[in-house]
Scaffold this motif. Structure first.
Motif, PDB file in Angstrom:
ATOM      1  N   LEU A  59      41.012  35.476  45.313  1.00 35.77           N
ATOM      2  CA  LEU A  59      41.829  34.487  46.028  1.00 35.77           C
ATOM      3  C   LEU A  59      42.262  33.349  45.099  1.00 35.77           C
ATOM      4  CD1 LEU A  59      39.897  34.339  49.418  1.00 35.77           C
ATOM      5  CD2 LEU A  59      42.154  35.345  49.020  1.00 35.77           C
ATOM      6  N   ASN A  60      41.379  32.944  44.209  1.00 37.70           N
ATOM      7  CA  ASN A  60      41.721  31.845  43.289  1.00 37.70           C
ATOM      8  C   ASN A  60      42.884  32.201  42.378  1.00 37.70           C
ATOM      9  OD1 ASN A  60      39.789  30.170  44.325  1.00 37.70           O
ATOM     10  ND2 ASN A  60      38.340  30.401  42.633  1.00 37.70           N
ATOM     11  N   GLU A  61      43.059  33.498  42.112  1.00 32.10           N
ATOM     12  CA  GLU A  61      44.168  33.934  41.247  1.00 32.10           C
ATOM     13  C   GLU A  61      45.444  34.157  42.054  1.00 32.10           C
ATOM     14  OE1 GLU A  61      44.081  34.346  37.879  1.00 32.10           O
ATOM     15  OE2 GLU A  61      42.017  33.652  37.790  1.00 32.10           O
ATOM     16  N   GLY A  62      45.377  33.974  43.369  1.00 33.55           N
ATOM     17  CA  GLY A  62      46.567  34.082  44.205  1.00 33.55           C
ATOM     18  C   GLY A  62      46.892  35.474  44.711  1.00 33.55           C
ATOM     19  N   TYR A  63      45.970  36.421  44.516  1.00 33.88           N
ATOM     20  CA  TYR A  63      46.217  37.790  44.984  1.00 33.88           C
ATOM     21  C   TYR A  63      45.821  37.930  46.451  1.00 33.88           C
ATOM     22  CZ  TYR A  63      46.345  38.703  39.978  1.00 33.88           C
ATOM     23  OH  TYR A  63      46.661  38.660  38.641  1.00 33.88           O
ATOM     24  N   TRP A  64      46.314  38.990  47.069  1.00 33.40           N
ATOM     25  CA  TRP A  64      45.801  39.378  48.371  1.00 33.40           C
ATOM     26  C   TRP A  64      44.417  39.989  48.156  1.00 33.40           C
ATOM     27  CZ3 TRP A  64      48.367  38.196  52.802  1.00 33.40           C
ATOM     28  CH2 TRP A  64      49.719  37.881  52.696  1.00 33.40           C
ATOM     29  N   ALA A  65      43.483  39.604  48.997  1.00 34.55           N
ATOM     30  CA  ALA A  65      42.127  40.136  48.885  1.00 34.55           C
ATOM     31  C   ALA A  65      41.873  41.089  50.043  1.00 34.55           C
ATOM     32  CB  ALA A  65      41.098  39.002  48.917  1.00 34.55           C
ATOM     33  N   ASP A 124      44.110  32.948  55.087  1.00 36.82           N
ATOM     34  CA  ASP A 124      45.258  33.219  54.206  1.00 36.82           C
ATOM     35  C   ASP A 124      44.905  34.259  53.153  1.00 36.82           C
ATOM     36  OD1 ASP A 124      46.682  31.339  55.563  1.00 36.82           O
ATOM     37  OD2 ASP A 124      46.400  29.757  54.083  1.00 36.82           O
ATOM     38  N   HIS A 125      45.803  35.187  52.946  1.00 33.09           N
ATOM     39  CA  HIS A 125      45.675  36.161  51.845  1.00 33.09           C
ATOM     40  C   HIS A 125      44.486  37.100  51.973  1.00 33.09           C
ATOM     41  CE1 HIS A 125      48.633  33.510  49.908  1.00 33.09           C
ATOM     42  NE2 HIS A 125      49.010  34.624  49.304  1.00 33.09           N
ATOM     43  N   ILE A 126      43.912  37.222  53.165  1.00 34.29           N
ATOM     44  CA  ILE A 126      42.831  38.189  53.356  1.00 34.29           C
ATOM     45  C   ILE A 126      43.317  39.315  54.275  1.00 34.29           C
ATOM     46  CG2 ILE A 126      40.583  38.573  54.467  1.00 34.29           C
ATOM     47  CD1 ILE A 126      39.629  35.954  53.333  1.00 34.29           C
ATOM     48  N   LEU A 127      43.055  40.548  53.845  1.00 30.78           N
ATOM     49  CA  LEU A 127      43.346  41.734  54.651  1.00 30.78           C
ATOM     50  C   LEU A 127      42.018  42.434  54.919  1.00 30.78           C
ATOM     51  CD1 LEU A 127      46.177  43.263  52.383  1.00 30.78           C
ATOM     52  CD2 LEU A 127      46.491  41.616  54.215  1.00 30.78           C
ATOM     53  N   VAL A 128      41.838  42.969  56.106  1.00 34.26           N
ATOM     54  CA  VAL A 128      40.646  43.787  56.356  1.00 34.26           C
ATOM     55  C   VAL A 128      41.103  45.218  56.645  1.00 34.26           C
ATOM     56  CG1 VAL A 128      39.199  41.894  57.175  1.00 34.26           C
ATOM     57  CG2 VAL A 128      40.563  43.198  58.822  1.00 34.26           C
TER      58      VAL A 128
END
Lengths: 84, 270
Positions: free
Chosen positions: B180-186, B211-215
């Motif tokens: 997440l710190n690098e701005g990617y989708w996690a 934000d930016h988290i997918l399960v």
């Protein structure tokens, strides 16, 4: 307690159970973290003296002790005392 | 609540699974190419598999009322043989051109070897040269932290990489912050024993925000659960999270990530 040896070799038990044990440990750690966050976020009362958390900590400590009978000992930690 | 399972191996699931997933609200799935549980004997096996992912599985999903998209790649477990992998990579553009393919994935590392990294770099090069979305598999268990760091370091060295177009999958507590710190989708995979549980995924959403988290279920032929995303929804509801927050993780976020692909044409219901 007869303490008969397991029919499975220790290495077999470790092979079969490693991932399950690992998973349970991470779940336990996540639960402790969740409790900490709940206390911190909601500024609610500490649960340090709650009898259930006291027993959980006692059980975790017992888990790390050597020797057989850990499951029985932990069951007794979570049992009502019985006065004969 | 409608949801998207952005990472599931439909080829390993039954028609009954698909019907029940649809009843539980699944409207879109993403199916990355991956390892079938055994190494393939030749490139023609990959060709058949890529056809299955772009022709047959979309039809099975459509019959259940689910829109299917695929990702094309060679998985890390079969990337060790660099010469063989090179032949598979050469085949990929033909399938990346298909109308229901979202990008290059799942690609990544397994044992973090020099050969795996060589194949991975060729896959990333292919993806970037075509402006494709990238979906990364991170290793299992003790290799995960090292492998995730290696992937992030590799990506940081390439100025062409747009973090918004990259998903780093199978994140857990010790890697999700890095991603997440690098701005990617996690991506967080919900598994019964390995990877994360619905409860632990909910913890990570609470800690880092939605934000930016997918399960995803990443359900395949091994111990896994194709209904894991609905279990996550139930866990979030039990904790009292707002429906909008839950929907963001299970629907809005994957929709936003997938929508960057020129081939994603799913029309959300009004």
């Amino acid at each position: 307690m007869s303490n008969q040896p397991s029919p499975l070799a220790a290495s077999d038990i470790l092979d079969k159970q490693f991932l399950t044990v690992r998973s349970k440990l991470i779940d336990l750690a996540a639960t402790f973290d969740r409790l900490d966050r709940a206390v911190a976020d909601k500024n609610s009362a500490s649960i340090d003296t709650n009898l259930r958390i006291v027993k959980i900590r006692e059980a975790v400590a017992r888990l790390l002790e050597a020797g057989p009978g850990r499951a029985e000992a932990i069951q007794l930690i979570f049992s009502l005392p019985y006065d004969e | 609540m409608n949801y998207i399972d952005p990472h599931i191996h439909i080829a390993a699931r039954t028609t009954d699974d698909l019907a029940l997933m649809a009843k539980m609200g699944c409207v879109v799935v993403g199916e990355p190419a991956f390892w079938m549980g055994y190494d393939r004997s030749g490139t023609s096996s990959f060709r058949d598999y890529f056809r299955q992912l772009t022709e047959w599985e979309p039809k099975r999903c459509a019959d259940a009322g689910i829109k299917h998209y695929a990702w094309m790649g060679i998985n890390a477990k079969e990337a060790e043989d660099v010469a063989f992998a090179k032949e598979v990579v050469a085949m990929l553009p033909e399938f990346l051109d298909r109308h229901n393919v979202l990008g290059v994935g799942e690609i990544g590392l397994h044992k973090c070897t020099v050969n795996e990294m060589a194949t991975l770099k060729s896959l990333v090069e292919l993806g970037l040269s075509r402006s494709e979305l990238l979906l990364f598999h991170t290793p299992h268990l003790e290799d995960k932290y090292k492998g995730t760091r290696m992937i992030l370091d590799m990506l940081s060295e390439d100025k062409r990489v747009d973090s918004a177009r990259v998903c780093i999958d199978h994140c857990e507590e010790h890697t999700v912050r890095l991603v997440l710190n690098e701005g990617y989708w996690a991506g967080i995979t919900l598994y019964p024993t390995t990877k994360a549980t619905p409860s632990r995924a909910a913890d990570m959403v609470e800690i880092y925000g939605p934000d930016h988290i997918l399960v995803n279920s990443s359900a395949d032929w091994g111990p896994s659960n194709p209904f894991a995303v609905p279990e996550f929804i139930a866990e979030m509801r039990r904790r009292g999270h707002a429906e909008a927050v839950i929907r963001k993780v299970v629907y809005d976020n994957p929709l936003k990530f997938f929508s960057q692909s020129k081939n994603f044409n799913f029309q959300p219901a009004e």
